[in-house]
Design a protein around this motif. Sequence first.
Motif, PDB file in Angstrom:
ATOM      1  N   ARG A  13       0.822  -1.208   0.000  1.00  0.00           N
ATOM      2  CA  ARG A  13       0.000   0.000   0.000  1.00  0.00           C
ATOM      3  C   ARG A  13       0.862   1.267   0.000  1.00  0.00           C
ATOM      4  N   ARG A  14       1.722   1.310  -1.004  1.00  0.00           N
ATOM      5  CA  ARG A  14       2.574   2.498  -1.104  1.00  0.00           C
ATOM      6  C   ARG A  14       2.675   2.942  -2.558  1.00  0.00           C
ATOM      7  N   ARG A  15       3.200   4.135  -2.763  1.00  0.00           N
ATOM      8  CA  ARG A  15       3.363   4.674  -4.102  1.00  0.00           C
ATOM      9  C   ARG A  15       4.446   3.871  -4.829  1.00  0.00           C
ATOM     10  N   CYS A  16       4.245   3.604  -6.125  1.00  0.00           N
ATOM     11  CA  CYS A  16       5.245   2.854  -6.891  1.00  0.00           C
ATOM     12  C   CYS A  16       6.109   3.858  -7.668  1.00  0.00           C
ATOM     13  N   ALA A  17       7.314   4.104  -7.154  1.00  0.00           N
ATOM     14  CA  ALA A  17       8.200   5.099  -7.772  1.00  0.00           C
ATOM     15  C   ALA A  17       8.684   4.615  -9.138  1.00  0.00           C
ATOM     16  N   PRO A  18       9.069   5.528 -10.029  1.00  0.00           N
ATOM     17  CA  PRO A  18       9.560   5.111 -11.357  1.00  0.00           C
ATOM     18  C   PRO A  18      10.770   4.178 -11.260  1.00  0.00           C
ATOM     19  N   ASP A  19      11.572   4.327 -10.207  1.00  0.00           N
ATOM     20  CA  ASP A  19      12.748   3.464 -10.057  1.00  0.00           C
ATOM     21  C   ASP A  19      12.518   2.357  -9.018  1.00  0.00           C
ATOM     22  N   CYS A  20      11.247   1.977  -8.816  1.00  0.00           N
ATOM     23  CA  CYS A  20      10.909   0.927  -7.831  1.00  0.00           C
ATOM     24  C   CYS A  20      11.709  -0.344  -8.120  1.00  0.00           C
ATOM     25  N   ILE A  21      12.359  -0.891  -7.094  1.00  0.00           N
ATOM     26  CA  ILE A  21      13.223  -2.069  -7.269  1.00  0.00           C
ATOM     27  C   ILE A  21      12.415  -3.330  -7.606  1.00  0.00           C
ATOM     28  N   PHE A  26       7.978  -7.968 -10.344  1.00  0.00           N
ATOM     29  CA  PHE A  26       6.744  -8.352  -9.659  1.00  0.00           C
ATOM     30  C   PHE A  26       5.571  -7.561 -10.230  1.00  0.00           C
ATOM     31  N   PRO A  27       5.141  -7.945 -11.439  1.00  0.00           N
ATOM     32  CA  PRO A  27       4.066  -7.194 -12.105  1.00  0.00           C
ATOM     33  C   PRO A  27       2.733  -7.357 -11.372  1.00  0.00           C
ATOM     34  N   SER A  28       1.878  -6.363 -11.548  1.00  0.00           N
ATOM     35  CA  SER A  28       0.605  -6.341 -10.799  1.00  0.00           C
ATOM     36  C   SER A  28      -0.327  -7.476 -11.210  1.00  0.00           C
ATOM     37  N   ASN A  29      -0.111  -8.060 -12.388  1.00  0.00           N
ATOM     38  CA  ASN A  29      -1.011  -9.151 -12.818  1.00  0.00           C
ATOM     39  C   ASN A  29      -0.636 -10.499 -12.206  1.00  0.00           C
ATOM     40  N   ASN A  30       0.407 -10.536 -11.365  1.00  0.00           N
ATOM     41  CA  ASN A  30       0.775 -11.782 -10.677  1.00  0.00           C
ATOM     42  C   ASN A  30       1.048 -11.491  -9.204  1.00  0.00           C
ATOM     43  N   SER A  36       4.453 -14.658  -2.120  1.00  0.00           N
ATOM     44  CA  SER A  36       5.320 -15.789  -1.736  1.00  0.00           C
ATOM     45  C   SER A  36       6.689 -15.317  -1.233  1.00  0.00           C
ATOM     46  N   VAL A  37       7.366 -14.482  -2.008  1.00  0.00           N
ATOM     47  CA  VAL A  37       8.711 -14.061  -1.572  1.00  0.00           C
ATOM     48  C   VAL A  37       8.638 -13.191  -0.316  1.00  0.00           C
ATOM     49  N   HIS A  38       7.563 -12.406  -0.202  1.00  0.00           N
ATOM     50  CA  HIS A  38       7.410 -11.563   0.991  1.00  0.00           C
ATOM     51  C   HIS A  38       7.203 -12.426   2.233  1.00  0.00           C
ATOM     52  N   ARG A  39       6.436 -13.493   2.063  1.00  0.00           N
ATOM     53  CA  ARG A  39       6.136 -14.369   3.200  1.00  0.00           C
ATOM     54  C   ARG A  39       7.401 -15.076   3.702  1.00  0.00           C
ATOM     55  N   ILE A  40       8.268 -15.478   2.790  1.00  0.00           N
ATOM     56  CA  ILE A  40       9.456 -16.257   3.180  1.00  0.00           C
ATOM     57  C   ILE A  40      10.656 -15.362   3.518  1.00  0.00           C
ATOM     58  N   TYR A  41      10.917 -14.369   2.696  1.00  0.00           N
ATOM     59  CA  TYR A  41      12.121 -13.536   2.897  1.00  0.00           C
ATOM     60  C   TYR A  41      11.820 -12.181   3.525  1.00  0.00           C
ATOM     61  N   GLY A  42      10.603 -11.691   3.295  1.00  0.00           N
ATOM     62  CA  GLY A  42      10.304 -10.318   3.683  1.00  0.00           C
ATOM     63  C   GLY A  42      10.676  -9.370   2.554  1.00  0.00           C
ATOM     64  N   ALA A  43       9.809  -8.403   2.283  1.00  0.00           N
ATOM     65  CA  ALA A  43      10.026  -7.477   1.165  1.00  0.00           C
ATOM     66  C   ALA A  43      11.371  -6.770   1.275  1.00  0.00           C
ATOM     67  N   SER A  44      11.728  -6.381   2.476  1.00  0.00           N
ATOM     68  CA  SER A  44      12.951  -5.604   2.669  1.00  0.00           C
ATOM     69  C   SER A  44      14.182  -6.417   2.257  1.00  0.00           C
ATOM     70  N   ASN A  45      14.224  -7.709   2.665  1.00  0.00           N
ATOM     71  CA  ASN A  45      15.371  -8.551   2.292  1.00  0.00           C
ATOM     72  C   ASN A  45      15.431  -8.789   0.788  1.00  0.00           C
ATOM     73  N   VAL A  46      14.261  -8.989   0.157  1.00  0.00           N
ATOM     74  CA  VAL A  46      14.231  -9.195  -1.298  1.00  0.00           C
ATOM     75  C   VAL A  46      14.740  -7.937  -2.005  1.00  0.00           C
ATOM     76  N   GLY A  47      14.252  -6.782  -1.559  1.00  0.00           N
ATOM     77  CA  GLY A  47      14.685  -5.515  -2.152  1.00  0.00           C
ATOM     78  C   GLY A  47      16.181  -5.314  -2.023  1.00  0.00           C
ATOM     79  N   LYS A  48      16.721  -5.613  -0.820  1.00  0.00           N
ATOM     80  CA  LYS A  48      18.157  -5.444  -0.584  1.00  0.00           C
ATOM     81  C   LYS A  48      18.964  -6.354  -1.499  1.00  0.00           C
ATOM     82  N   LEU A  49      18.500  -7.625  -1.620  1.00  0.00           N
ATOM     83  CA  LEU A  49      19.215  -8.595  -2.452  1.00  0.00           C
ATOM     84  C   LEU A  49      19.231  -8.163  -3.917  1.00  0.00           C
TER      85      LEU A  49
END
Lengths: 151, 151
Positions: A13-21, A26-30, A36-49
């Motif tokens: 629930r946040r703004r999607c910046a033009p340079d969103c990682i 992770f397109p909106s149609n899937n 799945s990745v958020h549940r296992i790794y957490g969004a922050s860890n995925v973004g960092k990786l």
Amino acid sequence: MNSGRCAACRYLRRRCAPDCIFSPYFPSNNPQRFVSVHRIYGASNVGKLLQQLPTHLRAEAADSLYFEAQCRVEDPIYGCVGLVFLLQQQIHDAESQLAKTLAEVAVLKSHAKHPQAQQFEAESDFNNLLQKQLDNVANLSFSNQATSGFM
Amino acid sequence: MNSGRCAACRYLRRRCAPDCIFSPYFPSNNPQRFVSVHRIYGASNVGKLLQQLPTHLRAEAADSLYFEAQCRVEDPIYGCVGLVFLLQQQIHDAESQLAKTLAEVAVLKSHAKHPQAQQFEAESDFNNLLQKQLDNVANLSFSNQATSGFM
């Protein structure tokens, strides 16, 4: 209303910046892919990786993270490692069967040259060769496995 | 001073409760084990995953999480999936060699029964059988792979 946000930004629930990682991977149609990745790794860890990789390698990394996350969702105890065990067993089975068949070829070839050989000799030759091949498989299969420290 | 805290609680600088979820699986004498899973999954996700499993399965889950985390640290693009690809290639190689050898056995056996056969026929038989076996390998190896959706 479709806000044009990627699946991650919609979920968080946040703004999607033009340079969103997340946006390219992770397109909106899937939406399930991000869940799945958020549940296992957490969004922050995925973004960092993803951030620490060159851009041209991020799609592959996102795919493999998603694959591992799905494995972990389906098998919370072993995850992707369960698949590694299964494949190692398949390799061992195929190599054992190969060893047996190579021994059979060697005996058949030797008997094609010496057709007077006795049946008893044939069986003895075959068993000796088979044991030799199986010893080779045992030495090869599990000495270099990357999981040897884990198992 | 050794406070008796587990590796996780030492790292997170908190008190290690008697029912700490990490304590049995992340001993203080192996701090790197916790650092790896924390870096990839985050302590909170690891704790949640262990908590949702029955106690007797948590040690295996902690081991597989550590293994996958190590794979991801060493190969940030493919992680454990890189190992899956490698093993699939090994299976394919072993099965191709097996198919070739089984075809050779079939030809040798057929020629043991009909020693008058021509060399040309032997080669032709072998190539036909080999193609048949290789077709089988191609159908078997990659049709049922759990990664087929990923690749």
